[in-house]
Design an enzyme around this catalytic site. Structure first.
Site, PDB file in Angstrom:
ATOM      1  N   LYS A  75      46.337  62.725  32.901  1.00  0.00           N
ATOM      2  CA  LYS A  75      46.782  61.404  32.459  1.00  0.00           C
ATOM      3  C   LYS A  75      45.955  60.848  31.305  1.00  0.00           C
ATOM      4  CE  LYS A  75      50.090  60.118  35.492  1.00  0.00           C
ATOM      5  NZ  LYS A  75      51.391  59.532  35.132  1.00  0.00           N
ATOM      6  N   SER A 121      48.375  52.843  40.339  1.00  0.00           N
ATOM      7  CA  SER A 121      47.505  52.855  41.523  1.00  0.00           C
ATOM      8  C   SER A 121      46.586  54.062  41.496  1.00  0.00           C
ATOM      9  CB  SER A 121      48.359  52.876  42.799  1.00  0.00           C
ATOM     10  OG  SER A 121      49.202  54.010  42.812  1.00  0.00           O
ATOM     11  N   ASN A 131      45.727  57.637  38.603  1.00  0.00           N
ATOM     12  CA  ASN A 131      45.138  58.333  37.462  1.00  0.00           C
ATOM     13  C   ASN A 131      45.457  57.695  36.114  1.00  0.00           C
ATOM     14  OD1 ASN A 131      44.022  60.173  39.236  1.00  0.00           O
ATOM     15  ND2 ASN A 131      45.723  61.620  39.058  1.00  0.00           N
ATOM     16  N   TYR A 153      35.364  52.293  34.731  1.00  0.00           N
ATOM     17  CA  TYR A 153      35.707  52.618  33.336  1.00  0.00           C
ATOM     18  C   TYR A 153      35.906  51.369  32.491  1.00  0.00           C
ATOM     19  CZ  TYR A 153      36.374  57.517  34.653  1.00  0.00           C
ATOM     20  OH  TYR A 153      36.177  58.810  35.090  1.00  0.00           O
ATOM     21  N   GLY A 184      57.932  61.903  35.079  1.00  0.00           N
ATOM     22  CA  GLY A 184      58.436  62.817  34.059  1.00  0.00           C
ATOM     23  C   GLY A 184      57.709  62.817  32.736  1.00  0.00           C
TER      24      GLY A 184
END
Length: 429
Positions: free
Chosen positions: A143, A177, A179, A214, A283
């Site tokens: 991701k 919720s 990555n 992060y 997707g």
């Protein structure tokens, strides 16, 4: 880790850009088996002059580039036009541009092999599986690629519009919720801009803490209020919304995983991959990979694995019409928590036009595949990653393998963010 010094020394775990002589292939194969037992990801790359001159690269240039990702971008730019791409949200040129943007920020994740899994999939037939280990990507998942490309591209556009390199803080907003929230938080932080992640109030504590670690501002709301809260934050803060999968910039960024894998396979003596397998949820990854893969090799098969309990993509592809979950639920339930959303307005047309098959797997098969990889390959993957491995074991894939003579299989292991505060899925009844 973010403050570690840059280095131009080659990582002992990074593959050489030179194609090995035939006589060394057997030796390399043995080394790769040992490599699978002790591996870490390469540090972020130095962009150097390669990333700045890629737009003019040709197929000949690709052979001279040392970075597999930039080599892949050059190969993609020199590939023939992709049929149907003009009607899709992204094309090969978008994936190539994404590769050039993220090359200096992403990890070059390793490619591993496993003889045990090879034997379970191929039996006595000749063949091997190359596992693209995105669980060694920054934030522990693929991701980061899409989020990194989206943030970089948005800032490029804003600088062009403003006519200056200095920008006021740009607030990036998303709902997640897991990555993607972590990926966007880190991508924004690296560029010096803030991020807001709207998460359901039942999100795992470890993932919420990771996002905050992060640098993201985390807003927790009931699951059914995520979209409305996201829209409120965007409106009140003049933020920039980055959808986890349906944003074209995210889709293009995820496709860079395939470019890197293709070039690493070439370095290992694999002339071409016959099939690429990965999980599907919203997707984004499947779309980006499909565009890149079909442009480089029109004959490659693009296959996705999907939880049987969240099989909207399967039902859409088989029926030729975009549908949601069978029971009408907004979010399905499965141990593969990263795959519970449905295809979007941008990802569905790519899946419809370029994806060859989707294979559904049960919860038991997902847990078994996760256990197999962790036991035999000695790496940690999350249940969503295991969906692709489980698909290899299904009769549908075996029939396709034998019918098409598939020998060189690529698999994207999408992430390794496992909640260690709860029992692992294969330890639960």
């Amino acid at each position: 880790a973010e403050n570690r010094p840059k280095t131009t020394e080659p990582s002992p775990f990074a593959y050489s850009a030179a194609k090995p002589p035939p006589g060394r292939l057997r030796t390399q194969k043995l080394r790769r088996v040992a490599h699978a037992r002790s591996v870490r990801a390469s540090p972020p790359r130095e962009a150097g002059s390669e990333a700045n001159n890629m737009a003019a690269a040709t197929a000949a240039d690709a052979e001279n580039l040392t970075d597999p990702l930039l080599r892949g971008a050059a190969r993609l730019r020199s590939a023939p036009p992709l049929e149907k791409a003009s009607a899709l949200a992204i094309g090969p040129e978008d994936v190539a541009a994404a590769a050039e943007r993220v090359a200096k920020l992403t990890n070059r994740t390793p490619v591993l092999t496993c003889r045990t899994i090879d034997s379970q999939v191929f039996g006595d037939d000749d063949g091997r599986i190359l596992f693209k280990c995105e669980n060694f990507q920054r934030v522990g998942a693929f991701k980061f690629r899409g989020a990194c490309n989206a943030v970089a591209a948005v800032l490029e556009r804003k600088r062009e519009e403003a006519g200056t390199a200095e920008l006021a803080p740009v607030r990036f907003v998303t709902e997640s919720s897991g990555n993607h929230g972590q990926g966007l938080a880190l991508a924004a932080k690296l560029q010096g801009h803030p991020a807001v992640v709207v998460v359901p109030n039942d999100a795992p504590k470890v993932k919420v803490e990771a996002m905050e670690g992060y640098g993201a501002e985390v807003v927790q709301v009931p699951p059914e209020e995520r979209k409305s809260e996201c829209q409120r934050v965007v409106a009140e803060t003049n933020g920039t919304l980055i959808h986890p999968s349906n944003e074209p910039l995210v889709m293009a960024g995820q496709g860079t995983a395939f470019l890197e894998l293709w070039e690493q396979a070439v370095d290992l003596g694999v002339e071409k991959l016959d099939v690429i397998v990965m999980p599907v949820g919203g997707g984004g990854l499947l779309s980006g990979v499909a565009v890149a893969a079909k442009a480089i090799n029109p004959d490659i098969l693009v296959i996705a694995g999907e939880p049987l309990q969240a099989n909207d993509a399967y039902n859409s592809l088989k029926g030729g019409e975009h549908v949601g979950h069978a029971d009408g639920a907004a979010v399905a339930k499965s141990i593969a928590g990263g795959l519970l959303t449905i295809l979007g307005s941008n990802t569905w047309p790519v899946v419809r036009d370029l994806v060859d098959d989707i294979i559904c797997v049960t919860e038991e098969e997902i847990a078994s595949a996760m256990k197999l990889v962790m036991e035999r390959m000695k790496i940690v993957i999350e249940p969503s990653s295991a969906v692709a491995v489980a698909a290899l074991m299904r009769p549908e894939f075996q029939a396709l393998r034998q019918e098409r003579g598939l020998k060189n299989v690529g698999v994207v292991l999408t992430g390794g963010n496992v909640d260690l505060t709860t029992p692992l899925p294969f330890l639960q009844s």
